[in-house]
Design an enzyme around this catalytic site. Structure first.
Site, PDB file in Angstrom:
ATOM      1  N   SER A   1       0.850  -1.189   0.000  1.00 29.17           N
ATOM      2  CA  SER A   1       0.000   0.000   0.000  1.00 29.17           C
ATOM      3  C   SER A   1       0.890   1.244   0.000  1.00 29.17           C
ATOM      4  O   SER A   1       1.836   1.328   0.771  1.00 29.17           O
ATOM      5  CB  SER A   1      -0.892   0.033   1.236  1.00 29.17           C
ATOM      6  OG  SER A   1      -1.593  -1.169   1.353  1.00 29.17           O
TER       7      SER A   1
ATOM      8  N   HIS B   1      -4.978  -4.538  -2.955  1.00 25.17           N
ATOM      9  CA  HIS B   1      -3.925  -5.427  -3.446  1.00 25.17           C
ATOM     10  C   HIS B   1      -4.418  -6.128  -4.720  1.00 25.17           C
ATOM     11  O   HIS B   1      -5.258  -7.010  -4.674  1.00 25.17           O
ATOM     12  CB  HIS B   1      -3.546  -6.463  -2.375  1.00 25.17           C
ATOM     13  CG  HIS B   1      -2.678  -5.889  -1.302  1.00 25.17           C
ATOM     14  ND1 HIS B   1      -1.320  -5.999  -1.322  1.00 25.17           N
ATOM     15  CD2 HIS B   1      -2.986  -5.176  -0.210  1.00 25.17           C
ATOM     16  CE1 HIS B   1      -0.821  -5.368  -0.264  1.00 25.17           C
ATOM     17  NE2 HIS B   1      -1.817  -4.873   0.433  1.00 25.17           N
TER      18      HIS B   1
ATOM     19  N   HIS C   1      -0.636 -12.304   2.158  1.00 24.63           N
ATOM     20  CA  HIS C   1      -0.334 -12.099   3.573  1.00 24.63           C
ATOM     21  C   HIS C   1      -0.612 -13.379   4.368  1.00 24.63           C
ATOM     22  O   HIS C   1      -1.530 -14.126   4.040  1.00 24.63           O
ATOM     23  CB  HIS C   1      -1.182 -10.974   4.157  1.00 24.63           C
ATOM     24  CG  HIS C   1      -0.986  -9.646   3.498  1.00 24.63           C
ATOM     25  ND1 HIS C   1      -1.649  -9.297   2.337  1.00 24.63           N
ATOM     26  CD2 HIS C   1      -0.196  -8.589   3.818  1.00 24.63           C
ATOM     27  CE1 HIS C   1      -1.269  -8.071   1.990  1.00 24.63           C
ATOM     28  NE2 HIS C   1      -0.395  -7.633   2.854  1.00 24.63           N
TER      29      HIS C   1
ATOM     30  N   TYR D   1      -1.938 -13.398   7.272  1.00 25.61           N
ATOM     31  CA  TYR D   1      -3.236 -13.285   7.953  1.00 25.61           C
ATOM     32  C   TYR D   1      -4.413 -13.677   7.074  1.00 25.61           C
ATOM     33  O   TYR D   1      -5.529 -13.858   7.552  1.00 25.61           O
ATOM     34  CB  TYR D   1      -3.453 -11.871   8.522  1.00 25.61           C
ATOM     35  CG  TYR D   1      -3.515 -10.760   7.503  1.00 25.61           C
ATOM     36  CD1 TYR D   1      -4.604 -10.605   6.656  1.00 25.61           C
ATOM     37  CD2 TYR D   1      -2.477  -9.853   7.387  1.00 25.61           C
ATOM     38  CE1 TYR D   1      -4.652  -9.595   5.719  1.00 25.61           C
ATOM     39  CE2 TYR D   1      -2.515  -8.832   6.464  1.00 25.61           C
ATOM     40  CZ  TYR D   1      -3.604  -8.712   5.623  1.00 25.61           C
ATOM     41  OH  TYR D   1      -3.634  -7.711   4.694  1.00 25.61           O
ATOM     42  N   GLU D   2      -4.180 -13.809   5.755  1.00 28.57           N
ATOM     43  CA  GLU D   2      -5.271 -14.258   4.883  1.00 28.57           C
ATOM     44  C   GLU D   2      -5.515 -15.754   5.043  1.00 28.57           C
ATOM     45  O   GLU D   2      -6.464 -16.296   4.470  1.00 28.57           O
ATOM     46  CB  GLU D   2      -4.931 -13.944   3.420  1.00 28.57           C
ATOM     47  CG  GLU D   2      -4.922 -12.463   3.107  1.00 28.57           C
ATOM     48  CD  GLU D   2      -4.471 -12.191   1.677  1.00 28.57           C
ATOM     49  OE1 GLU D   2      -5.284 -12.365   0.764  1.00 28.57           O
ATOM     50  OE2 GLU D   2      -3.286 -11.830   1.493  1.00 28.57           O
TER      51      GLU D   2
ATOM     52  N   ALA E   1       3.132  -0.853   3.794  1.00 32.91           N
ATOM     53  CA  ALA E   1       2.576   0.190   4.653  1.00 32.91           C
ATOM     54  C   ALA E   1       2.781  -0.281   6.083  1.00 32.91           C
ATOM     55  O   ALA E   1       2.689  -1.476   6.359  1.00 32.91           O
ATOM     56  CB  ALA E   1       1.095   0.373   4.370  1.00 32.91           C
TER      57      ALA E   1
ATOM     58  N   MET F   1       2.356  -6.087   8.888  1.00 29.76           N
ATOM     59  CA  MET F   1       1.860  -7.463   8.767  1.00 29.76           C
ATOM     60  C   MET F   1       2.448  -8.206   7.572  1.00 29.76           C
ATOM     61  O   MET F   1       1.841  -9.160   7.089  1.00 29.76           O
ATOM     62  CB  MET F   1       0.329  -7.435   8.661  1.00 29.76           C
ATOM     63  CG  MET F   1      -0.366  -6.654   9.777  1.00 29.76           C
ATOM     64  SD  MET F   1      -2.140  -6.535   9.481  1.00 29.76           S
ATOM     65  CE  MET F   1      -2.629  -5.300  10.708  1.00 29.76           C
ATOM     66  N   SER F   2       3.604  -7.776   7.088  1.00 31.57           N
ATOM     67  CA  SER F   2       4.148  -8.414   5.880  1.00 31.57           C
ATOM     68  C   SER F   2       5.669  -8.325   5.859  1.00 31.57           C
ATOM     69  O   SER F   2       6.307  -8.104   6.892  1.00 31.57           O
ATOM     70  CB  SER F   2       3.578  -7.718   4.632  1.00 31.57           C
ATOM     71  OG  SER F   2       4.115  -6.413   4.506  1.00 31.57           O
TER      72      SER F   2
ATOM     73  N   ASN G   1       0.290   5.562   9.398  1.00 23.64           N
ATOM     74  CA  ASN G   1      -0.425   5.984  10.615  1.00 23.64           C
ATOM     75  C   ASN G   1       0.509   5.861  11.803  1.00 23.64           C
ATOM     76  O   ASN G   1       1.485   5.119  11.744  1.00 23.64           O
ATOM     77  CB  ASN G   1      -1.653   5.079  10.835  1.00 23.64           C
ATOM     78  CG  ASN G   1      -1.274   3.594  10.884  1.00 23.64           C
ATOM     79  OD1 ASN G   1      -1.028   2.979   9.839  1.00 23.64           O
ATOM     80  ND2 ASN G   1      -1.182   3.046  12.074  1.00 23.64           N
TER      81      ASN G   1
ATOM     82  N   HIS H   1      -8.241   0.813   8.366  1.00 25.52           N
ATOM     83  CA  HIS H   1      -7.643   0.539   7.054  1.00 25.52           C
ATOM     84  C   HIS H   1      -7.846   1.745   6.141  1.00 25.52           C
ATOM     85  O   HIS H   1      -7.016   2.030   5.277  1.00 25.52           O
ATOM     86  CB  HIS H   1      -8.273  -0.725   6.454  1.00 25.52           C
ATOM     87  CG  HIS H   1      -7.577  -1.215   5.213  1.00 25.52           C
ATOM     88  ND1 HIS H   1      -6.213  -1.428   5.161  1.00 25.52           N
ATOM     89  CD2 HIS H   1      -8.035  -1.520   3.977  1.00 25.52           C
ATOM     90  CE1 HIS H   1      -5.879  -1.843   3.940  1.00 25.52           C
ATOM     91  NE2 HIS H   1      -6.975  -1.905   3.208  1.00 25.52           N
TER      92      HIS H   1
HETATM   93  N1  HPA Z   1      -0.111  -1.989  12.296  1.00 27.15           N
HETATM   94  C1  HPA Z   1       0.134  -3.058  11.515  1.00 27.15           C
HETATM   95  N2  HPA Z   1       0.174  -2.995  10.209  1.00 27.15           N
HETATM   96  C2  HPA Z   1      -0.040  -1.807   9.621  1.00 27.15           C
HETATM   97  C3  HPA Z   1      -0.286  -0.650  10.375  1.00 27.15           C
HETATM   98  C4  HPA Z   1      -0.330  -0.739  11.789  1.00 27.15           C
HETATM   99  O1  HPA Z   1      -0.534   0.229  12.519  1.00 27.15           O
HETATM  100  N3  HPA Z   1      -0.451   0.368   9.481  1.00 27.15           N
HETATM  101  C5  HPA Z   1      -0.288  -0.165   8.240  1.00 27.15           C
HETATM  102  N4  HPA Z   1      -0.030  -1.486   8.319  1.00 27.15           N
END
Ligand code: HPA
Length: 273
Positions: free
Chosen positions: A31, A62, A84, A86-87, A114, A212-213, A236, A248
């Site tokens: 992202s 994605h 990912h 988590y998928e 991201a 997460m990646s 963020n 998200h």
């Molecule tokens: N945490 C985990 N993964 C993320 C975040 C976050 O704050 N922002 C973008 N991907």
């Protein structure tokens, strides 16, 4: 030959017939990084769904396709969208594209993502070069029998992120007057965002960003002997830094805001690796 080796070879053989180039640089676009695609010359797209053995991503934002083409003079295999953990995919499937890129001749892998800013000196919209990582998932993509043909059982991880590539990234930052941060990326599984207590823990442990990646791909790339460069878009402040919930939507909004300058930076960098 093992089932896994056959899978890698079948996918690479298929993509070689479709790519139209012999890629030297692999790029995974997370992202915030999608604008790179506007700078690809003679692009050829191949949806993951068409590649034998590849799984398909289910995450909004994605896209799920390979783009082959030239970026600033470099023949590239670009992943528009990644898989990912988590998928629900096995890490062997999440990292299969890295094996495929290696089998196609890629020698430098650029991973982008991201991430949430754990370091309170960072701001949303910052770019962070990853200098090291902490794996807080308890999982590892190299679990299971080792394929000695692919790499060592106990691969060294003392310099995952290539020092010479990091120097090239710093040089581009200086030349463009585009400031970049540097720091440690902490891998959590997601898909829930972290709790404020988890973020305090990550900070205490030396993390500057959380996401997460990226880490599974980086581990497999080092196992395969690829040189790795990785960068995060701070979309963020991580949980608990500000008195507001994470979403998200916020991730996608910040990502969209920085796409242009990130594209300019990454385009130049690809020419140097
Ligand atoms: N945490 C985990 N993964 C993320 C975040 C976050 O704050 N922002 C973008 N991907």
């Amino acid at each position: 030959m093992s089932e896994y080796m056959r899978k890698i070879e079948a996918a690479a053989a298929f993509l070689k017939t479709r790519a139209g180039i012999e890629p030297r640089v692999g790029v995974v676009l997370g992202s915030g990084w999608g604008a790179l695609l506007t700078g690809v010359e003679n692009p050829t797209a191949v949806p993951y769904a068409e590649v034998p053995g590849m799984k398909v991503s289910s995450v909004p934002g994605h896209a799920g396709k390979w783009i082959f083409g030239t970026v600033n003079g470099q023949p590239c295999a670009i992943m528009s969208g990644r898989l990912h953990y988590y998928e629900g995919h096995a890490l062997a499937d999440v990292t299969l594209p890295v094996r495929i890129m290696k089998a196609m001749g890629v020698c430098v892998l650029i991973l982008t993502n991201a991430a949430g800013a754990v370091n309170t000196a960072f701001e949303p919209g910052d770019l962070m070069l990853i200098t090291d990582h902490i794996n807080l998932t308890g999982a590892n993509p190299l679990f299971g029998p080792n394929e000695d043909e692919l790499g060592a059982r106990f691969p060294d991880m003392s310099r995952v992120y290539d020092p010479a590539l990091l120097d090239a990234a710093r040089a581009v930052s200086r030349e463009q007057g585009f400031p970049v941060r540097e720091g440690v990326y902490t891998w959590m599984t997601g898909p829930s965002f972290e709790t404020p207590a988890e973020i305090r823990m990550a900070r205490l442990l030396g993390g500057d960003a959380v996401g997460m990646s990226t880490v599974p791909e980086a581990i497999v790339a080092r196992h395969a002997g690829l040189r790795v460069l990785a960068a995060s878009c701070m979309t963020n402040m991580a949980a608990g830094v500000l008195d507001q919930p994470l979403s998200h939507q916020e991730v996608l909004e910040t990502a969209a805001r920085v796409e242009r300058p990130f594209q300019r930076y990454l385009y130049e960098l690809i020419g140097r690796v």
